[in-house]
Design an enzyme around this catalytic site. Structure first.
Site, PDB file in Angstrom:
ATOM      1  N   TYR A   1       0.848  -1.188   0.000  1.00  0.00           N
ATOM      2  CA  TYR A   1       0.000   0.000   0.000  1.00  0.00           C
ATOM      3  C   TYR A   1       0.891   1.249   0.000  1.00  0.00           C
ATOM      4  CZ  TYR A   1      -4.312  -2.632   0.716  1.00  0.00           C
ATOM      5  OH  TYR A   1      -5.389  -3.461   0.552  1.00  0.00           O
TER       6      TYR A   1
ATOM      7  N   ASN B   1     -20.041 -33.640  -4.167  1.00  0.00           N
ATOM      8  CA  ASN B   1     -18.850 -33.405  -4.985  1.00  0.00           C
ATOM      9  C   ASN B   1     -17.633 -32.967  -4.176  1.00  0.00           C
ATOM     10  OD1 ASN B   1     -19.991 -34.114  -7.430  1.00  0.00           O
ATOM     11  ND2 ASN B   1     -20.716 -32.045  -7.879  1.00  0.00           N
TER      12      ASN B   1
ATOM     13  N   GLU C   1     -29.660 -39.540   1.795  1.00  0.00           N
ATOM     14  CA  GLU C   1     -28.539 -39.578   0.869  1.00  0.00           C
ATOM     15  C   GLU C   1     -28.440 -40.981   0.291  1.00  0.00           C
ATOM     16  OE1 GLU C   1     -25.434 -39.625  -1.451  1.00  0.00           O
ATOM     17  OE2 GLU C   1     -26.233 -37.722  -0.682  1.00  0.00           O
TER      18      GLU C   1
END
Length: 662
Positions: free
Chosen positions: A181, A439, A431
């Site tokens: 910065y 996934n 499930e």
């Protein structure tokens, strides 16, 4: 209290200020959390109060500008103590009263500006210590600041600290000889080519930072604490070129030797603590570590600083493992800094204190909910949708309790079940496989995705604590749905990898097959598809010894700049190059045969040896069950990847939204 981590909860000191424990909230930018007068808006106040409730000892706010006009920063954007001091004091004082009720101390972090690191669109005036090109857009030129502008900026820091003290802050932190910065640009010779009192020698290049602390001490008193956000090393190979951990390169910015000498100068000037990290915007992944880093990546830097100064060292950098944190105390730091972990779970300190580690919601290192969206929305969190909107978007009890059937145990299904149960609904989650996670099960196999695995475990524990009925190996069909007698149904059946033929007959294994061990990767691997899944699979295989080639039909891998958060994109690209992954863009596969892949590339037709060919060309929504059920006489909702393939954040956020309102 768990005696195992007792040391973390003993008092710490910055100057004469006592902090109730050795845990600090690292500063994270409050962009978008200012009101029209530059004060902290109500959302920002609730955000900090929530972290105080969670047990943190010290809060260091995100950056607040000392003068919005220096760079013509857009409004409302960053809070600014000097825009309307009375308004700032009124809002902050009320916030600090509440924070102090929990025994937490709070510092206001003050910034002079962005300089050449300004994101295009954030600033309208482009300045720097010397003339420099913009970090993100080299077409933008930043002019050299005048001495009058520099002295005015220093005075605005002092004015801001006076306002902060009146507003009830316990100290201030100066931002920053850190991250490239504006103040860091003054400190780094590569960016500061001035020949006046603010350039040349290291002492001159640090003069802005040292004049600031001297001015604050004179105005606010010697006992008013002033800490400094401080990057010991720039980790730069050059402009816009970061250096990876373990990579051998010549430092183009601030090296360790100069960094240690600078730390001594800054301590002598009057700073009461150094909040240590490493990196600049040119090596941005060092300042905002993606999941590809090992935990505790700043410990070596903190150790070097601590060996050379006598003021306390604060150290963040994925330090949320409490055992690692205790190892670091006294060796690398005096206070542990926690950044994104407190966005994810504000109650991390109290959960560690009471030994409930399995209830800590993990940070993924994805940046999607925090810095990845900062140009469009205020900081939040991919796995904690209520972050930054605690009061307006928290959970409330359901008016009418219902029995909700959630079909699918991936992230979307588990988040929906969790939120529904927390609101008081009766939830059954089914499930069809034997494992929860969807996934994320293959996706979390590489070591650098370990926090994805931790997220799955967290959800499993939450469902246990909330008494959600979870049925594994339970496939729901249109024929057996009535057995559950639900009032409402949520389908969260996820997505499947797209499988395509390459050439006349040849098929490639999917990335999921390789990750789950259903297919084995050989010595020579060709990955078809250079998106995130393809590139992360390629990196993982290369790290494990395979020679990997990636073939991508688009002109850029990873969707190009902007598709992923900047720091994640750059580090993954650098890691692929470091591990010698051969990448071919604007290329298409013509055939797979005879142990090779033939592709059309910009250089012409080429063949690549391939023991293993992996297809990573995307995923397709699996909404067949929703299509069968959507016309039932009860409400049926579709959520997660089965509605639209997206990332983890939107699976969680969309599920949270639905379950919060149901």
């Amino acid at each position: 209290m768990s005696t195992k981590f007792k040391e973390l909860f003993e008092p710490a000191y910055i100057g004469k200020l006592q902090i109730k424990n050795k845990l600090s909230m690292a500063p994270m930018g409050p962009v978008g959390y200012a009101d029209a007068l530059g004060a902290m808006n109500q959302r920002l106040q609730e955000y900090y109060v929530e972290r105080a409730k969670g047990g943190i000892g010290l809060i260091i706010t995100g950056i607040c500008s000392v003068d919005l006009d220096i760079e013509g920063l857009v409004r409302p954007g960053l809070p600014c103590p000097t825009q309307n001091p009375l308004a700032f004091i009124h809002e902050a004082y009320q916030m600090n009263e509440r924070i102090h009720a929990y025994g937490t101390k709070i510092f206001l972090q003050l910034t002079g500006g962005l300089g050449r690191s300004a994101l295009p669109g954030f600033a309208t005036k482009f300045i720097a210590p010397s003339e420099n090109e913009n970090r993100f857009d080299p077409r933008i030129r930043h002019r050299e600041m005048t001495i009058e502008e520099i002295k005015n900026m220093i005075q605005k820091f002092v004015m801001s600290a006076v306002v902060a003290k009146k507003a009830g802050f316990d100290g201030v932190e100066i931002h920053a000889v850190h991250e490239g910065y504006l103040l860091d640009q003054f400190a780094i010779a590569l960016f500061n080519r001035r020949t006046d009192e603010y350039g040349g020698s290291l002492e001159n290049r640090l003069r802005v930072a040292t004049d600031i602390v001297k001015g604050i001490k004179a105005a606010c008193g010697p006992d008013f604490p002033v800490s400094l956000r401080y990057s010991l090393k720039s980790c730069m190979k050059g402009i816009r070129r970061g250096g990876l951990p373990g990579e051998d390169y010549e430092e183009a910015g601030k090296d360790i030797e100069e960094g240690i000498e600078a730390a001594k100068i800054l301590e002598a000037a009057g700073y009461d603590a150094l909040n240590v990290d490493a990196g600049t915007y040119d090596s941005w992944y060092w300042n905002h570590p993606p999941m590809y880093f090992e935990d505790g990546m700043y410990r070596e830097f903190g150790r070097l600083v601590k060996q050379n100064v006598d003021v306390p060292v604060i150290l963040a950098g994925r330090m949320e493992n409490p055992e690692m944190a205790i190892e670091a105390l006294g060796d690398s730091c005096d206070i542990i800094g926690l950044g994104r972990q407190l966005l994810t779970d504000p109650y991390y300190p109290e959960k560690v204190r009471t030994g409930r580690l399995d209830e800590i919601r993990p940070c993924l290192g994805c940046h999607e909910g925090c810095l990845g969206r900062i140009s469009n929305a205020p900081v939040s969190c991919a796995v904690n949708p209520a972050c930054g909107r605690e009061k307006i978007y928290g959970l409330v009890p359901a008016n009418k309790k219902k029995h909700v059937l959630v079909i699918g145990g991936g992230i979307a299904g588990m988040e929906a079940a969790r939120v529904l149960a927390e609101r008081g609904h009766c939830v059954t989650l089914c499930e069809k496989s034997g494992s929860l996670g969807g996934n994320l099960i293959p996706g979390s196999v590489p070591h650098f995705k370990r926090y994805d695995r931790a997220l799955v475990k967290w959800y499993q524990r939450q469902l246990e604590l909330l008494n959600v009925e979870v049925r594994m190996n339970c496939e729901i069909t249109a024929e057996n749905i009535s057995d559950f007698k639900p009032d409402e149904i949520i389908t969260a059946t996820g997505s499947k990898p797209i499988q395509s033929k390459f050439g006349s007959e040849a098929f490639a294994a999917t990335a999921d097959d390789i990750l789950l061990g259903k297919a084995e990767a050989g010595k020579n691997v060709v990955v078809i598809g250079g998106g995130l899944v393809g590139c992360e699979t390629a990196l993982w295989l290369a790290q494990n010894g395979s020679k990997v080639t990636v073939i991508e039909m688009l002109k850029d891998i990873l969707g190009g700049h902007g598709a992923l958060p900047h720091m994640n994109h750059d580090m993954l690209v650098d890691l692929l190059a470091f591990h010698k992954v051969d990448i071919h863009t604007s290329s298409t596969v013509k055939s797979i045969e005879g142990g090779k892949v033939t592709a059309k590339t910009p250089e012409g037709e080429r063949s690549f040896p391939a023991d293993t060919v992996i297809s990573a060309i995307g995923y397709r929504e699996n909404h067949a069950l929703y299509d069968e059920l959507k016309d039932l006489d009860i409400p049926v909702h579709n959520i997660g990847d089965s509605q639209k393939v997206h990332n983890i954040m939107y699976s969680i956020w969309n599920s949270y939204e639905l379950a919060r309102e149901l």
